[in-house]
Design an enzyme around this catalytic site. Structure first.
Site, short mmCIF file in Angstrom:
data_model
loop_
_atom_site.label_atom_id
_atom_site.label_comp_id
_atom_site.label_asym_id
_atom_site.label_seq_id
_atom_site.Cartn_x
_atom_site.Cartn_y
_atom_site.Cartn_z
N HIS A 166 1.24 4.00 -3.19
CA HIS A 166 0.91 5.41 -2.92
C HIS A 166 2.12 6.32 -3.01
O HIS A 166 1.97 7.53 -3.16
CB HIS A 166 0.18 5.55 -1.59
CG HIS A 166 -1.26 5.16 -1.70
ND1 HIS A 166 -1.67 3.86 -1.64
CD2 HIS A 166 -2.37 5.91 -1.94
CE1 HIS A 166 -2.98 3.81 -1.81
NE2 HIS A 166 -3.43 5.04 -2.00
N TYR A 211 0.83 -1.20 0.00
CA TYR A 211 0.00 0.00 0.00
C TYR A 211 0.87 1.26 0.00
O TYR A 211 0.65 2.19 -0.77
CB TYR A 211 -0.94 -0.02 1.21
CG TYR A 211 -2.05 1.00 1.13
CD1 TYR A 211 -3.20 0.74 0.42
CD2 TYR A 211 -1.94 2.22 1.77
CE1 TYR A 211 -4.23 1.66 0.35
CE2 TYR A 211 -2.95 3.15 1.70
CZ TYR A 211 -4.10 2.87 0.99
OH TYR A 211 -5.11 3.80 0.90
N TYR A 267 -5.61 16.29 -0.36
CA TYR A 267 -5.96 14.90 -0.09
C TYR A 267 -4.78 14.20 0.58
O TYR A 267 -3.66 14.24 0.08
CB TYR A 267 -6.30 14.22 -1.42
CG TYR A 267 -6.89 12.83 -1.33
CD1 TYR A 267 -7.30 12.27 -0.13
CD2 TYR A 267 -7.03 12.07 -2.47
CE1 TYR A 267 -7.85 11.00 -0.07
CE2 TYR A 267 -7.58 10.79 -2.44
CZ TYR A 267 -7.98 10.27 -1.23
OH TYR A 267 -8.51 9.01 -1.19
N TRP A 278 -7.23 1.34 -10.50
CA TRP A 278 -6.54 1.67 -9.25
C TRP A 278 -7.38 1.21 -8.06
O TRP A 278 -6.86 0.59 -7.12
CB TRP A 278 -6.29 3.18 -9.18
CG TRP A 278 -5.70 3.66 -7.89
CD1 TRP A 278 -6.37 4.12 -6.80
CD2 TRP A 278 -4.32 3.72 -7.56
NE1 TRP A 278 -5.50 4.47 -5.81
CE2 TRP A 278 -4.23 4.24 -6.25
CE3 TRP A 278 -3.16 3.40 -8.24
CZ2 TRP A 278 -3.02 4.44 -5.60
CZ3 TRP A 278 -1.94 3.61 -7.59
CH2 TRP A 278 -1.89 4.11 -6.29
N TRP A 279 -8.67 1.52 -8.08
CA TRP A 279 -9.55 1.11 -6.99
C TRP A 279 -9.58 -0.40 -6.83
O TRP A 279 -9.56 -0.91 -5.71
CB TRP A 279 -10.96 1.62 -7.22
CG TRP A 279 -11.15 3.08 -6.98
CD1 TRP A 279 -10.33 3.94 -6.31
CD2 TRP A 279 -12.26 3.85 -7.41
NE1 TRP A 279 -10.86 5.20 -6.31
CE2 TRP A 279 -12.05 5.18 -6.97
CE3 TRP A 279 -13.41 3.56 -8.13
CZ2 TRP A 279 -12.96 6.19 -7.21
CZ3 TRP A 279 -14.32 4.58 -8.36
CH2 TRP A 279 -14.10 5.89 -7.91
#
Length: 169
Positions: free
Chosen positions: A76, A72, A95, A133-134
Site C-alpha cells: 500500500h 500489506y 480513500y 491486486w485484489w
C-alpha cells in the site's frame, strides 16, 4: 456491459430514507433537515444540467492476517498506478485504510462522488490489474462476512460494510 442509466436521486432521498448498497443511517443533521435533505446531499448543476452529487461516504472493515502486516503496508506504500487510476476513474475520492494492530482490523473509508455506483464498481471489477491486486491483497485478509469468497466475486461483499452512526462536517 449493459448500458446503465445515469444516477438520479430517488424519491426516498427526499424523506431521508434512501439506502443503496452498504448500510447507512442518515446523520441527525440530515434527519433534522427533512425536506432540505436533497439540497444537503446534492449541490449545483454541472454544465450538462445534471445535479452534482456531493458524495456518499462508505466504511468497511476486514481482518488483516498478523503474518502479513508488513507486506500489506509495503504494497500500500506503492499502490500500482493502474489500480490508483481505476479508483479515481470510478469516482472514489478520499480513500483511506486504517489498521488497528491490537485487533488486526483494517478500517477503510471513502467517498463516492459519481452518478452510477453499481456501474462504476462493475468497471472496477473489469480491470485485470485491479483483479490481480485484489487477488494479492485478499490473501493477506480474512473476511468478516459469512459466505464471502473474494473481492472479485462481489456478493457477498469481501469487506464488511459498517454503519455510520455519527458525522460532523
Amino acid at each position: 456491459m449493459a448500458a446503465r442509466q445515469l444516477w438520479t436521486p430517488p424519491k426516498e432521498a427526499e424523506a431521508g430514507l434512501w439506502n443503496p448498497g452498504a448500510p447507512r443511517l442518515w446523520s441527525p443533521r440530515e434527519r433534522s433537515q427533512s425536506t432540505s435533505t436533497v439540497s444537503s446531499v446534492f449541490s449545483a448543476s454541472n454544465a450538462d444540467g445534471r445535479i452534482r452529487y456531493s458524495g456518499r461516504r462508505f466504511a468497511q472493515i476486514i481482518k488483516l492476517k498478523a503474518e502479513y502486516i508488513d507486506k500489506y503496508r509495503e504494497v500500500h506504500a506503492a499502490v500500482w498506478p493502474e489500480v490508483a487510476k481505476q479508483i479515481k476513474e470510478c469516482n472514489i475520492h478520499d480513500y483511506s485504510i486504517f489498521h488497528d494492530p491490537d485487533t488486526g482490523i483494517l478500517f477503510a473509508n471513502f467517498k463516492y462522488v459519481g452518478y452510477d455506483y453499481e456501474g462504476d464498481m462493475e468497471k472496477m471489477r473489469e480491470n485485470p490489474k485491479v483483479r490481480e491486486w485484489w487477488k494479492m491483497t485478499d490473501g493477506f485478509q480474512e473476511s468478516m462476512v459469512p459466505g464471502a469468497k473474494n473481492s472479485e466475486s462481489g456478493e457477498p461483499s469481501w469487506w464488511k460494510p459498517v454503519e455510520e452512526v455519527f458525522y460532523q462536517a
